[in-house]
Structures are given as C-alpha cells and as structure tokens.
Design a protein around this motif. Structure first.
Motif, short mmCIF file in Angstrom:
data_model
loop_
_atom_site.label_atom_id
_atom_site.label_comp_id
_atom_site.label_asym_id
_atom_site.label_seq_id
_atom_site.Cartn_x
_atom_site.Cartn_y
_atom_site.Cartn_z
N LEU A 190 -14.55 31.93 -63.53
CA LEU A 190 -15.07 30.56 -63.56
C LEU A 190 -14.17 29.55 -64.27
O LEU A 190 -14.64 28.64 -64.95
N GLN A 191 -12.87 29.69 -64.03
CA GLN A 191 -11.95 28.72 -64.64
C GLN A 191 -12.22 27.30 -64.13
O GLN A 191 -11.97 26.33 -64.83
N GLY A 192 -12.72 27.20 -62.88
CA GLY A 192 -13.02 25.87 -62.32
C GLY A 192 -14.22 25.24 -63.01
O GLY A 192 -14.16 24.10 -63.47
N GLY B 112 -2.01 25.07 -58.38
CA GLY B 112 -0.87 25.46 -59.20
C GLY B 112 -0.20 26.68 -58.57
O GLY B 112 -0.44 27.01 -57.40
N ALA B 113 0.63 27.34 -59.37
CA ALA B 113 1.29 28.57 -58.90
C ALA B 113 1.57 29.46 -60.08
O ALA B 113 1.90 28.98 -61.16
N ASP B 114 1.42 30.74 -59.86
CA ASP B 114 1.83 31.71 -60.88
C ASP B 114 3.24 32.21 -60.64
O ASP B 114 3.97 32.53 -61.57
N ARG B 115 3.58 32.26 -59.38
CA ARG B 115 4.96 32.65 -59.04
C ARG B 115 5.24 32.15 -57.63
O ARG B 115 4.46 32.39 -56.70
N ASN C 54 -8.03 26.51 -62.94
CA ASN C 54 -7.76 25.45 -63.90
C ASN C 54 -6.26 25.31 -64.06
O ASN C 54 -5.57 26.28 -64.39
N THR C 55 -5.79 24.11 -63.80
CA THR C 55 -4.35 23.85 -63.88
C THR C 55 -4.09 22.62 -64.76
O THR C 55 -3.11 21.92 -64.59
N GLY C 56 -4.99 22.38 -65.70
CA GLY C 56 -4.84 21.21 -66.57
C GLY C 56 -4.08 21.55 -67.84
O GLY C 56 -3.33 22.53 -67.90
N ALA D 290 2.12 32.78 -55.08
CA ALA D 290 0.98 33.49 -55.68
C ALA D 290 0.23 32.53 -56.58
O ALA D 290 0.83 31.87 -57.44
N ASN D 291 -1.05 32.44 -56.38
CA ASN D 291 -1.91 31.61 -57.25
C ASN D 291 -3.30 32.24 -57.28
O ASN D 291 -3.55 33.26 -56.63
N LYS D 292 -4.19 31.62 -58.01
CA LYS D 292 -5.54 32.17 -58.19
C LYS D 292 -6.18 32.56 -56.86
O LYS D 292 -6.07 31.83 -55.88
N VAL D 293 -6.82 33.72 -56.85
CA VAL D 293 -7.43 34.21 -55.63
C VAL D 293 -8.42 33.17 -55.09
O VAL D 293 -9.20 32.59 -55.84
N VAL E 220 -5.85 32.78 -73.86
CA VAL E 220 -4.83 31.83 -73.41
C VAL E 220 -4.47 32.24 -71.98
O VAL E 220 -4.32 33.43 -71.70
N ARG E 221 -4.40 31.26 -71.09
CA ARG E 221 -4.19 31.60 -69.68
C ARG E 221 -3.54 30.42 -68.95
O ARG E 221 -3.43 29.32 -69.52
N GLY E 222 -3.16 30.67 -67.68
CA GLY E 222 -2.41 29.65 -66.93
C GLY E 222 -0.93 29.94 -67.15
O GLY E 222 -0.50 30.19 -68.29
N ALA E 223 -0.16 29.92 -66.06
CA ALA E 223 1.22 30.40 -66.12
C ALA E 223 2.06 29.73 -67.23
O ALA E 223 2.65 30.43 -68.07
N PRO E 224 2.14 28.38 -67.30
CA PRO E 224 2.99 27.81 -68.34
C PRO E 224 2.47 28.12 -69.75
O PRO E 224 3.25 28.39 -70.67
N GLY F 217 -0.97 19.34 -67.52
CA GLY F 217 -1.18 20.25 -66.40
C GLY F 217 -0.31 20.02 -65.18
O GLY F 217 0.50 19.10 -65.13
N THR F 218 -0.54 20.89 -64.18
CA THR F 218 0.26 20.85 -62.95
C THR F 218 -0.55 20.14 -61.85
O THR F 218 -0.51 18.93 -61.74
N ALA F 219 -1.32 20.92 -61.05
CA ALA F 219 -2.13 20.27 -60.00
C ALA F 219 -3.14 19.30 -60.62
O ALA F 219 -3.32 18.17 -60.13
N ALA G 239 -6.65 39.22 -59.02
CA ALA G 239 -6.76 37.94 -59.74
C ALA G 239 -6.06 36.81 -58.98
O ALA G 239 -6.34 35.64 -59.23
N PHE G 240 -5.16 37.19 -58.09
CA PHE G 240 -4.36 36.19 -57.36
C PHE G 240 -4.28 36.56 -55.89
O PHE G 240 -4.58 37.69 -55.51
N ASP G 241 -3.87 35.60 -55.07
CA ASP G 241 -3.50 35.92 -53.69
C ASP G 241 -2.18 35.22 -53.39
O ASP G 241 -1.64 34.50 -54.25
N ALA H 175 1.97 41.91 -70.52
CA ALA H 175 0.53 41.66 -70.73
C ALA H 175 -0.15 41.17 -69.45
O ALA H 175 -1.30 41.51 -69.17
N ARG H 176 0.55 40.34 -68.68
CA ARG H 176 0.06 39.95 -67.35
C ARG H 176 1.26 39.93 -66.41
O ARG H 176 2.29 39.35 -66.75
N PRO H 177 1.13 40.53 -65.23
CA PRO H 177 2.33 40.72 -64.41
C PRO H 177 2.67 39.61 -63.41
O PRO H 177 3.80 39.50 -62.98
O1 MRU Z 1 -5.88 34.00 -64.25
P1 MRU Z 1 -5.47 32.62 -64.69
O2 MRU Z 1 -6.63 31.78 -65.12
O3 MRU Z 1 -4.37 32.66 -65.72
O4 MRU Z 1 -4.87 31.97 -63.38
C1 MRU Z 1 -4.28 30.71 -63.46
C2 MRU Z 1 -3.87 30.15 -62.15
O5 MRU Z 1 -3.99 30.77 -61.12
C3 MRU Z 1 -3.22 28.82 -62.18
O6 MRU Z 1 -3.41 28.14 -60.98
C4 MRU Z 1 -1.70 28.99 -62.39
O7 MRU Z 1 -1.44 29.79 -63.50
C5 MRU Z 1 -1.01 27.69 -62.55
S1 MRU Z 1 -1.52 26.93 -64.05
C6 MRU Z 1 -0.83 25.46 -64.31
#
Ligand code: MRU
Length: 373
Positions: A214-216, A254-257, A177-179, A265-268, A72-76, A187-189, A332-334, A110-112
């Motif tokens: 390869l989330q894309g 999308g955004a993680d924070r 992936n932001t679906g 911060a979002n996916k690298v 399970v992944r993606g911020a929300p 999803g977001t974006a 994982a992010f930038d 679990a993920r920061p």
């Molecule tokens: O490492 P992931 O796959 O959890 O990273 C996800 C992202 O970077 C998404 O863009 C972000 O969580 C927003 S999801 C709606």
C-alpha cells in the motif's frame, strides 16, 4: 563526548526544526534519509500515514533491517541509506577488513532489484582506504546528487507532458510511491506531478493503492495531501480501465532498474498500466535518475525480481485475508518492455522510445536545476 540520550535529543531537535520549517512553508521537502549527528536518520515509512516517526540507525544490522522491512524504501532512498550504511560499517569494523567486507555485502544484498543500492554501496566502499570522512563525503555527494536530480526530472517531465498533451491542466496516473519518501526529497514520477501542480497544470493526480504494502494509499496519498494537490485513490485493478475510459491521460512511474535496452523494472502493477496505456493511446512515462540506469544489464529478462514471500499477500497490517495455509506469489516488481514505454525522463535527458530513440543514442545533457531550489 556526548552520551546516547544527548544524541537522541540533538536528533529530535534537528528533526523538529525541519518539521517546523515545513509547517511554516519555508520548505515543503520531506527528507526521508539523512546523516545527522553520526547516525543515519530515516523517516520510518512503515508507520505512515498514522505517525511520522524518525529512526536513528547506528549499526549495519539496523540499516539492513530497515531496508529489508521497507522502513526506508524507493530506489534512490535505499541507495542513499546504503551509502551511509557503508560508512557505519567502517565505524563498526575499523580494524577488521573481512568484517567490513561482509557488512558491505549484507547492505548491498538487502534488496536486489533497485540498482541504486548496489551502485551507491560500491561507490562508498571503494573509498575505505581513504578513511571514514572520505566515505561520509562520498555518501553526502550521492544524497545531494539524488536531490538535485529530482528537481531536474520535475522540469524535464513537466515539459514533456506539455509537449505531449498540451499546456493545460492534466489528469495523471501514478503507482507506488515515488515522492520525497522514495527519493530523499521531492521524488521522481511524483516530483513531476508536484512540478505540474506548482505550475497550475495538474487537474488531478490518480494514485493506485499498490497492494500488497500500500505504498500508494499510505505514502503517495500522504505526500499529495501535504502538497495540497487534488488527487483520488483507486484500487490497482481499476488502473487500466480508468485509462481506457480516458479518465487518466498519462501514466508516470518511477524505476528500480532500467536495462540498457530501456526495459524497466518497477513496482508490480506497472506493466498492467503500460498495457492499459497502450490500449488507450495514453503516454506511459518512466521518470528516474540516471543512477537507476544499469548499462551492465542488457535487457529486462536479466533483472532480478525480488519475491517478498507469501505473508504480505495473505495478510495486511495484521489482518488475515486468506485461509492460513494459502500459498502465494509475491513479486515486488515487474518489467515493462521498452516497446510499451513512451519516454524515459531522467535528470539529464528525455529519451523518446516512441520515436525509436534508444538510451545509447541520446547523450547526457546538463542538469536543469530549478531556481526554486
Ligand atoms: O518496494 P518499494 O516500495 O521500494 O518500490 C518502490 C518503487 O517501485 C518505486 O517506483 C521505485 O523505487 C522508484 S522510487 C523514486
């Protein structure tokens, strides 16, 4: 009292019903995380696009492992998984407060990077004295809130794109992936891209493959295909050039924070796309629910960036890509600085950073809940 195999049957039946309704076109939603019959049920995103497998998670250790390994992944989505995970912790440690607290900490950590996880975990954990049902109610509110937020972001984002680029089909570039997989439903974006498609305003979606995991290519391509939207996939390094060539007209991420100053911060790879977009004069739009905004973090420099270790870089899906002993960096992010972001679109406002607006300047509006819901 029903036994484990009966439980599995009920879960399988509920999941089949959802798939049947999807196939009949009654609902196009993919709900990646849900609470079904006393367990957290997730789509195992590690297996996509090869197979659609649902996992029933009944212990805290299972939830933590699923979050860490990106089942399970993606911020929300990880926020919602964490929320139900805390309810599972309450079931697992009914008369053991230190055990409960430790379990909650393991989920929280679990993920920061994505603030949604810590935020949701804290919201549910503080209901512990009200009992399990209250905690489950809180987790369901968080889940439903994220789903409603997605519909609203879709509308806000589509309206902004029309304002910026005109009321015509557009070529929109996205990363990771932001679906629905990443944000429970829709999803977001990618939710904005779906809204554009539904309104006849999507000429083409361009998705970067998003190494290393390869989330894309695995997930966004799978969701766009299910949607029936026109799209092409490109390697990550091609993104800035495709923008410079004018082949993509705007970037949606999308955004993680999101820090208080708008740094995101979002996916690298997002930062490289923002630089490319600035060079090309194309809008770079961050789409995220209000729950991804972290006012307690003043700027992007204070955001903890998860490093996932070398294995994901030197190998992929069982294939060795570099000499065995290769050392690797794997953020994982930038962080994209606010100055490169055209606008932040949330479920309750659009903040035009390009016009000098700040998050703190723009009040929250009402949610734009769609009639389609
Ligand atoms: O490492 P992931 O796959 O959890 O990273 C996800 C992202 O970077 C998404 O863009 C972000 O969580 C927003 S999801 C709606």
């Amino acid at each position: 009292m029903i036994n484990q195999s009966q439980r599995n049957l009920v879960t399988a039946a509920m999941v089949s019903l959802r798939e049947l309704s999807d196939n009949l076109g009654i609902s196009s939603a993919v709900r990646s995380v849900d609470w079904i019959d006393d367990a957290l049920v997730i789509i195992d995103q590690r297996k996509l696009p090869d197979e659609v497998t649902y996992l029933r998670l009944e212990t805290v250790d299972e939830v933590v492992a699923a979050i860490k390994t990106l089942a399970v992944r993606g911020a929300p989505s990880i926020g919602v998984a964490g929320a139900f995970g805390v309810a599972l912790a309450c079931k697992e440690f009914p008369n053991d407060r230190p055990g409960f607290v430790q379990a909650v900490e393991s989920i929280r950590g679990a993920r920061p990077t994505a603030v949604n996880l810590a935020r949701s975990v804290d919201l549910v954990a503080k209901r512990v004295d009200d009992g399990l049902d209250a905690m489950l109610d809180e987790a369901r509110i968080i889940r439903d809130d994220e789903i409603a937020a997605c519909w609203s972001m879709g509308i806000n984002g589509a309206e902004l794109l029309v304002e910026l680029l005109g009321n015509r089909p557009q070529r929109l570039l996205t990363i990771c992936n932001t679906g629905g997989l990443a944000a429970v439903e829709r999803g977001t974006a990618l939710g904005v891209i779906q809204t554009m498609f539904e309104r006849g305003l999507l000429e083409e979606a361009l998705a970067t493959e998003t190494r290393p995991l390869l989330q894309g290519s695995r997930l966004t391509a799978w969701e766009l295909e299910r949607m029936g939207a026109p799209f092409r996939l490109l390697v990550d390094a091609a993104g800035p050039f495709v923008l410079a060539q004018g082949e993509a007209e705007a970037v949606l991420t999308g955004a993680d924070r999101i820090a208080a100053n708008g740094d995101t911060a979002n996916k690298v790879g997002s930062f490289a796309l923002a630089l490319g977009a600035r060079f090309a004069g194309a809008p770079f739009i961050v789409v995220a629910p209000e729950s991804s905004i972290d006012e307690a973090t003043p700027s992007g420099a204070m955001i903890e960036i998860e490093d996932r270790g070398p294995a994901e870089v030197v190998s992929a899906r069982g294939l060795q890509l570099a000499p065995e002993a290769t050392r690797a960096l794997n953020p994982a992010f930038d962080v994209t600085p606010a100055e490169l972001i055209t606008a932040i679109v949330t479920d309750r406002r659009v903040v035009r950073l390009d016009r000098g607006e700040k998050l703190s300047d723009v009040p929250l509006g009402e949610r734009r809940i769609s009639a389609e819901q």
